[in-house]
Scaffold this motif. Structure first.
Motif, PDB file in Angstrom:
ATOM      1  N   GLY A 168       0.776  -1.235   0.000  1.00  0.00           N
ATOM      2  CA  GLY A 168       0.000   0.000   0.000  1.00  0.00           C
ATOM      3  C   GLY A 168       0.805   1.281   0.000  1.00  0.00           C
ATOM      4  O   GLY A 168       0.245   2.357  -0.213  1.00  0.00           O
ATOM      5  N   ASN A 169       2.119   1.198   0.224  1.00  0.00           N
ATOM      6  CA  ASN A 169       2.909   2.418   0.332  1.00  0.00           C
ATOM      7  C   ASN A 169       2.899   3.240  -0.950  1.00  0.00           C
ATOM      8  O   ASN A 169       2.957   4.483  -0.913  1.00  0.00           O
ATOM      9  CB  ASN A 169       4.348   2.068   0.721  1.00  0.00           C
ATOM     10  N   GLN A 170       2.808   2.569  -2.105  1.00  0.00           N
ATOM     11  CA  GLN A 170       2.840   3.287  -3.379  1.00  0.00           C
ATOM     12  C   GLN A 170       1.631   4.196  -3.566  1.00  0.00           C
ATOM     13  O   GLN A 170       1.672   5.126  -4.379  1.00  0.00           O
ATOM     14  CB  GLN A 170       2.936   2.298  -4.545  1.00  0.00           C
ATOM     15  N   VAL A 171       0.560   3.955  -2.819  1.00  0.00           N
ATOM     16  CA  VAL A 171      -0.634   4.793  -2.954  1.00  0.00           C
ATOM     17  C   VAL A 171      -0.354   6.210  -2.455  1.00  0.00           C
ATOM     18  O   VAL A 171      -0.770   7.194  -3.064  1.00  0.00           O
ATOM     19  CB  VAL A 171      -1.828   4.169  -2.204  1.00  0.00           C
ATOM     20  N   LEU A 172       0.380   6.319  -1.360  1.00  0.00           N
ATOM     21  CA  LEU A 172       0.779   7.642  -0.876  1.00  0.00           C
ATOM     22  C   LEU A 172       1.713   8.323  -1.868  1.00  0.00           C
ATOM     23  O   LEU A 172       1.573   9.520  -2.154  1.00  0.00           O
ATOM     24  CB  LEU A 172       1.454   7.522   0.492  1.00  0.00           C
ATOM     25  N   ASN A 173       2.680   7.574  -2.389  1.00  0.00           N
ATOM     26  CA  ASN A 173       3.603   8.138  -3.367  1.00  0.00           C
ATOM     27  C   ASN A 173       2.858   8.625  -4.601  1.00  0.00           C
ATOM     28  O   ASN A 173       3.121   9.718  -5.121  1.00  0.00           O
ATOM     29  CB  ASN A 173       4.647   7.084  -3.783  1.00  0.00           C
ATOM     30  N   ALA A 174       1.934   7.811  -5.083  1.00  0.00           N
ATOM     31  CA  ALA A 174       1.185   8.158  -6.282  1.00  0.00           C
ATOM     32  C   ALA A 174       0.269   9.362  -6.050  1.00  0.00           C
ATOM     33  O   ALA A 174       0.145  10.236  -6.908  1.00  0.00           O
ATOM     34  CB  ALA A 174       0.361   6.958  -6.744  1.00  0.00           C
ATOM     35  N   ALA A 175      -0.378   9.397  -4.870  1.00  0.00           N
ATOM     36  CA  ALA A 175      -1.248  10.534  -4.564  1.00  0.00           C
ATOM     37  C   ALA A 175      -0.441  11.828  -4.531  1.00  0.00           C
ATOM     38  O   ALA A 175      -0.877  12.866  -5.048  1.00  0.00           O
ATOM     39  CB  ALA A 175      -1.960  10.309  -3.234  1.00  0.00           C
ATOM     40  N   GLY A 176       0.739  11.771  -3.925  1.00  0.00           N
ATOM     41  CA  GLY A 176       1.593  12.952  -3.890  1.00  0.00           C
ATOM     42  C   GLY A 176       2.036  13.375  -5.270  1.00  0.00           C
ATOM     43  O   GLY A 176       2.062  14.573  -5.594  1.00  0.00           O
ATOM     44  N   TYR A 177       2.370  12.400  -6.123  1.00  0.00           N
ATOM     45  CA  TYR A 177       2.784  12.725  -7.486  1.00  0.00           C
ATOM     46  C   TYR A 177       1.633  13.375  -8.255  1.00  0.00           C
ATOM     47  O   TYR A 177       1.820  14.373  -8.964  1.00  0.00           O
ATOM     48  CB  TYR A 177       3.252  11.465  -8.203  1.00  0.00           C
ATOM     49  N   ALA A 178       0.432  12.816  -8.107  1.00  0.00           N
ATOM     50  CA  ALA A 178      -0.735  13.370  -8.800  1.00  0.00           C
ATOM     51  C   ALA A 178      -1.073  14.771  -8.289  1.00  0.00           C
ATOM     52  O   ALA A 178      -1.494  15.641  -9.060  1.00  0.00           O
ATOM     53  CB  ALA A 178      -1.934  12.437  -8.624  1.00  0.00           C
TER      54      ALA A 178
END
Length: 401
Positions: A168-178
């Motif tokens: 699930g960690n990539q969800v935070l990374n992706a949200a920040g990128y978006a």
């Protein structure tokens, strides 16, 4: 009563068949069911290979003629063959571990091919099909599981982030990128971008996923949350993860959610194109639940026979994502046997190439682990490297490394 209501009841619909004796009609309906996921499931191609009209989503696959569909079929066959070869190589000691994608080819190829070059994708650790769709040489993926690389590709060039092992960690990374895409004005014009983030049904029980949902919703981030619900979070079924169908969770965060047949490459392509378009126009985020099934183990360290029944697996084999496309092409005259034979031969050659590379992959020097951790090295990293090499030099035959 539709079969999905007694096998997967909605809240308030009463007990499931496990807690009440189904009628003969319900049993027959269940046996004849060729799709899962309930009345809200978006499907364009049935398991029997029959095209289903969709007023909402047909326009998103208007360009997919027989030739384009043959390309999607070829993608799925090659990716599956590579997956099976990697699985075998792990059993032979060539890979430290492998994470199979068997059964999830349509979800990954459909969504992966929906992306524009300027979009960004954030995978977990099973998205080998998406990596292939983003132009990444699967030899570079093998390096991760042989423990020789963090990731071998240029993630900016391919617009595909390195694999994320922490659930699930990539969800935070992706949200920040978006959010960054939104702040930089890359939404709403002809050059607009979007982000897609992949995770499994089990990850929806992780706090990182919910935090990512909150941040993305608050800032209208152009992100598609793509949940591959393969029914099993390692050894726990989806029913132990949520009282509601996973796509309905989006309502609580204030953005749309949709459930798509994850074994239907056309539907996955169409729904992903729609969701990405929504995000590029500033109407994000969107949650897609791709309703599919993990046909193999969670990883090569897992034994799925300990927690699921073989008849469940046999039922899902009838919904194979590759076979339904093959049936559609064969029935409509879009492809002949020569085409299918050629694709099989190409997939075998592809697997042999991967195998030869893996078996002959040079052993990296011991300081390789410190390479490319940062864009530029740091004093602390240099000190750690020197300490580690000094430690290795203390062993007999150390000069051989």
């Amino acid at each position: 009563m539709p079969s999905e209501h007694w096998t997967h009841p909605e809240p308030g619909d009463g007990p499931a068949a496990a807690a009440a004796q189904p009628t003969p009609e319900q049993v027959i309906a269940g046996l004849r069911a060729t799709s899962e996921g309930g009345a809200e499931l978006t499907q364009l191609l049935t398991p029997e290979g029959e095209r289903v009209a969709s007023p909402q989503f047909d326009r998103y696959v208007d360009d997919i003629d027989a030739e384009a569909l043959k390309g999607l079929y070829r993608d799925m066959v090659l990716v599956r063959r590579a997956d099976r070869e990697a699985n075998a190589m792990q059993r032979q000691g060539q890979l430290g571990i492998w994470v199979p994608l068997l059964g999830q080819e349509a979800a990954q190829i459909g969504s992966g091919r929906a992306l524009e070059k300027r979009d960004m994708a954030f995978p977990s650790y099973r998205e080998h099909g998406v990596a292939y769709a983003r132009g990444i040489d699967l030899k570079e993926v093998l390096g991760i599981f042989r423990c020789t690389d963090h990731s071998g590709w240029d993630y900016q060039a391919h617009r595909f982030h390195p694999y994320t092992i922490v659930i699930g960690n990539q969800v935070l990374n992706a949200a920040g990128y978006a959010m960054g895409q939104k702040f930089e004005g890359k939404v709403g014009d002809e050059d607009s971008e979007a982000t897609i983030c992949y995770f499994g049904d089990g990850a929806t029980s992780q706090g990182d996923v919910h935090e990512g949902f909150v941040w993305a919703a608050v800032y209208d981030a152009p992100i598609v949350f793509f949940c591959q619900n393969n029914q099993w979070a390692i050894s726990e079924p989806t029913e132990r993860q949520s009282r509601l169908p996973l796509y309905q969770r989006a309502r609580g965060y204030g953005f749309p959610g949709i459930r798509v047949d994850g074994n239907d490459v056309l539907a996955c392509l169409a729904v992903s194109r729609w969701a990405l378009e929504e995000c590029r126009h500033g109407n994000g985020p969107v949650l897609i639940e791709a309703f599919t099934y993990r046909m193999d183990a969670h990883t090569t360290t897992d034994d799925p026979t300990r927690y699921r029944l073989s008849d469940e697996l046999e039922e899902w084999k009838l919904k194979d994502p590759i076979e339904r496309v093959r049936a559609y092409l064969a029935r409509g005259g879009g492809a002949d046997q020569a085409f299918f034979d050629q694709v099989q031969a190409d997939s075998d050659a592809f697997a042999a190439e991967l195998r030869d590379y893996c078996f002959n992959m040079p052993e990296p020097p011991p300081d390789r682990i410190f390479s490319h951790v940062y864009a530029e090295s740091t004093p602390l990293l240099d000190a750690q490297r020197e300490e580690y090499l000094s430690y290795l030099d203390g062993f007999i035959g150390a000069g051989e490394h």
